[in-house]
Design a protein around this motif. Structure first.
Motif, PDB file in Angstrom:
ATOM      1  N   PHE A  13       4.553 -12.668  11.785  1.00  0.00           N
ATOM      2  CA  PHE A  13       4.219 -11.205  11.367  1.00  0.00           C
ATOM      3  C   PHE A  13       5.044 -10.700  10.217  1.00  0.00           C
ATOM      4  CE2 PHE A  13       2.881  -9.900  16.141  1.00  0.00           C
ATOM      5  CZ  PHE A  13       2.032 -10.955  16.253  1.00  0.00           C
ATOM      6  N   GLY A  14       4.097  -9.771   9.626  1.00  0.00           N
ATOM      7  CA  GLY A  14       4.901  -8.788   8.635  1.00  0.00           C
ATOM      8  C   GLY A  14       5.854  -7.899   9.229  1.00  0.00           C
ATOM      9  N   GLU A  15       6.835  -7.446   8.423  1.00  0.00           N
ATOM     10  CA  GLU A  15       7.822  -6.403   8.929  1.00  0.00           C
ATOM     11  C   GLU A  15       6.864  -5.352   9.480  1.00  0.00           C
ATOM     12  OE1 GLU A  15      10.339  -8.693   6.273  1.00  0.00           O
ATOM     13  OE2 GLU A  15       8.237  -7.922   6.311  1.00  0.00           O
ATOM     14  N   ALA A  16       6.006  -4.693   8.581  1.00  0.00           N
ATOM     15  CA  ALA A  16       5.181  -3.435   9.037  1.00  0.00           C
ATOM     16  C   ALA A  16       4.536  -3.754  10.440  1.00  0.00           C
ATOM     17  CB  ALA A  16       4.087  -2.996   7.598  1.00  0.00           C
ATOM     18  N   THR A  17       4.099  -4.901  10.548  1.00  0.00           N
ATOM     19  CA  THR A  17       3.422  -5.187  11.693  1.00  0.00           C
ATOM     20  C   THR A  17       4.303  -5.265  12.876  1.00  0.00           C
ATOM     21  OG1 THR A  17       1.511  -6.714  10.447  1.00  0.00           O
ATOM     22  CG2 THR A  17       1.798  -6.858  12.820  1.00  0.00           C
ATOM     23  N   VAL A  18       5.318  -5.872  12.669  1.00  0.00           N
ATOM     24  CA  VAL A  18       6.361  -5.849  13.735  1.00  0.00           C
ATOM     25  C   VAL A  18       6.769  -4.553  14.147  1.00  0.00           C
ATOM     26  CG1 VAL A  18       8.699  -6.343  14.400  1.00  0.00           C
ATOM     27  CG2 VAL A  18       7.147  -8.032  13.002  1.00  0.00           C
ATOM     28  N   ALA A  65       7.792  -0.347   7.191  1.00  0.00           N
ATOM     29  CA  ALA A  65       6.827  -0.394   6.046  1.00  0.00           C
ATOM     30  C   ALA A  65       7.493  -0.317   4.591  1.00  0.00           C
ATOM     31  CB  ALA A  65       5.853   0.505   6.045  1.00  0.00           C
ATOM     32  N   MET A  66       8.605   0.708   4.655  1.00  0.00           N
ATOM     33  CA  MET A  66       9.550   0.846   3.437  1.00  0.00           C
ATOM     34  C   MET A  66      10.226  -0.421   3.255  1.00  0.00           C
ATOM     35  SD  MET A  66      10.799   4.717   4.358  1.00  0.00           S
ATOM     36  CE  MET A  66      12.156   4.594   2.897  1.00  0.00           C
ATOM     37  N   TYR A  67      10.658  -1.148   4.243  1.00  0.00           N
ATOM     38  CA  TYR A  67      11.627  -2.398   4.174  1.00  0.00           C
ATOM     39  C   TYR A  67      10.715  -3.700   3.417  1.00  0.00           C
ATOM     40  CZ  TYR A  67      14.724  -6.136   5.475  1.00  0.00           C
ATOM     41  OH  TYR A  67      15.468  -6.954   5.494  1.00  0.00           O
ATOM     42  N   GLU A  68       9.360  -3.542   3.902  1.00  0.00           N
ATOM     43  CA  GLU A  68       8.481  -4.697   3.290  1.00  0.00           C
ATOM     44  C   GLU A  68       8.172  -4.137   2.092  1.00  0.00           C
ATOM     45  OE1 GLU A  68       4.098  -6.863   4.478  1.00  0.00           O
ATOM     46  OE2 GLU A  68       5.271  -5.546   6.068  1.00  0.00           O
ATOM     47  N   LYS A  69       7.441  -2.968   1.925  1.00  0.00           N
ATOM     48  CA  LYS A  69       6.603  -2.680   0.690  1.00  0.00           C
ATOM     49  C   LYS A  69       7.495  -2.272  -0.651  1.00  0.00           C
ATOM     50  CE  LYS A  69       2.927  -3.059   3.215  1.00  0.00           C
ATOM     51  NZ  LYS A  69       2.117  -4.312   3.012  1.00  0.00           N
TER      52      LYS A  69
END
Length: 445
Positions: A55-60, A396-400
């Protein structure tokens, strides 16, 4: 003679809290439960979903939000029901539910993070949230009943001590479970293991349910007969009434826990990605600091009582803001992207937490003895709602923002540190609000 396992032991102010059997039993239950939930949600789930389920971090973040959302929505009504029917049933059923869901997480079909797989994890974590909502207001209510009125803040501090110890133990336990399983199964050609700690979490929840069954007194709280006059108040009605009665505490809880939510999902991912730590290394780096803070829990509570609850909230939030700002400075200053600064900034954050939270909870429980469980549940609901806002934004900030950091020449660390900056901003706003609405001349707001 009354059976001590089915009656409530009266509070005896001349006896140390830790030496009272009823209080000690509650603390054992609270500690086991916090270890279980911390292993599941903080130590294991984010790593498992990202590295094992891809899973992506935003999905997590959204999976974690499902836990927080259900916990927040149901804490107030569960507190009300614990007021009415007695806490033991809720303290038993909640962990029992999570014992089952932790194991079910292992058998969810693997589809590479497809929508149905994500939905099943959201559903399982929502059930966990309901279990936590059943457990914690009931546990705090039982603690309130086990101590005298002038000892309530110390009782809350002991519960807070269990929280800190639970986190301190959960990270090394969860990390070691996965790393040891990896070492064993790699001999048979299997890759890194991220699911072993789920079995550990399930075992811990089962132990909590058994401990509640054997150790926690049955019966309604002492004030339950008064609460029964308002049996038509459930759910939203409870929360709305608490909003009118304790609006300042709910506002503070929402804003500050929105900040806490920002780094919640990425708390374990960050040291893995930024510093290359293993799960076991993370756990044993967290353990000493968390253990020291846990040991300081009761002394800090007594200091908070000495300076007054309002000043304790002011000072605590101020320290949290300073510490988190120091950690977040690495977003813009590459020289400060060091593990030691992460640990150094955590010291005022931990001390501030120890000062502010017990003062909050003790004050809430004193406002209306007839609605202690409901008001405590409402404050916890506000905290959960705040974390619900912060957690998906932070993940989301962490990933994007990592790609943006590369474009700006600040590397991926720009995005990795961004949730800590968001947390510091929210804590600053919460501190300013506390200065505005909480005045020393009025301890009960």
């Amino acid at each position: 003679m009354a059976n001590p396992l089915t009656t409530t032991e009266p509070a005896t102010p001349n006896k140390a809290l830790l030496r009272r059997p009823t209080v000690l039993r509650l603390l054992i239950v609270a500690l086991l439960a916090e270890i279980g939930y911390a292993v599941l949600n903080l130590s294991t789930m984010t790593i498992y979903l990202r590295d094992d389920r891809h899973f992506g971090e935003a999905t997590v973040g959204w999976v974690v939000v499902s836990f927080l959302l259900v916990e927040a929505l149901f804490k107030s009504p569960m507190g009300h029901l614990a007021d009415r029917f007695g806490p033991k049933m809720f303290m038993l059923l909640g962990p029992a539910m999570s014992a089952v869901t932790a194991v079910l997480s292992l058998v969810v079909p693997r589809t590479g993070g497809a929508p149905f797989e994500v939905f099943l994890f959201i559903l399982l974590r929502a059930i966990d949230g309901l279990g936590a909502a059943m457990l914690w207001p009931a546990a705090f209510l039982r603690m309130n009943d086990a101590v005298a009125d002038d000892e309530r803040q110390q009782g809350m501090s002991l519960m807070n001590l269990c929280y800190m110890l639970g986190i301190a133990v959960a990270f090394p336990l969860g990390g070691a479970a996965n790393d040891i399983a990896t070492q064993i199964l790699q001999r048979h050609g299997m890759g890194p293991i991220r699911w072993a700690a789920l079995i550990l979490a399930s075992s811990l929840f089962a132990a909590v349910a058994i401990a509640v069954w054997r150790l926690v007194p049955s019966g309604k709280p002492k004030h339950a007969h008064v609460e029964e006059v308002a049996t038509n108040e459930v759910g939203l009605a409870d929360f709305l009434k608490s909003m009118r009665q304790i609006p300042s505490y709910l506002l503070l809880a929402t804003v500050t826990f929105a900040g806490i939510g920002f780094p919640m999902v990425i708390f374990k991912l960050f040291p893995v990605d930024q510093f290359g730590f293993s799960e076991t290394q993370i756990g044993f780096l967290i353990l000493p600091g968390a253990a020291v803070l846990a040991a300081c829990s009761v002394p800090m509570s007594k200091f908070g009582e000495k300076i007054g609850r309002v000043k304790a909230v002011h000072l605590g939030l101020g320290l949290c803001t300073i510490g988190m700002a120091a950690i977040g400075s690495g977003m813009f200053l590459p020289l400060l992207r060091q593990p030691w600064l992460l640990a150094l900034g955590g010291i005022p954050v931990g001390i501030g937490f120890l000062l502010a939270i017990p003062a909050w909870m003790a004050s809430v429980s004193d406002i209306d003895p007839q609605r202690r469980g409901t008001n405590i549940g409402a404050v916890m609901t506000a905290q959960g709602l705040g974390a619900i806002v912060g957690a998906p934004i932070g993940s989301a900030m962490y990933e994007k923002l990592q790609p943006l950091g590369r474009q700006l020449g600040l590397t991926e660390a720009f995005g990795r540190y961004s949730p800590f900056v968001g947390c510091a901003v929210c804590l600053l706003i919460g501190w300013l609000i506390s200065l505005r609405i909480l005045k020393p001349r009025s301890e009960a707001v």
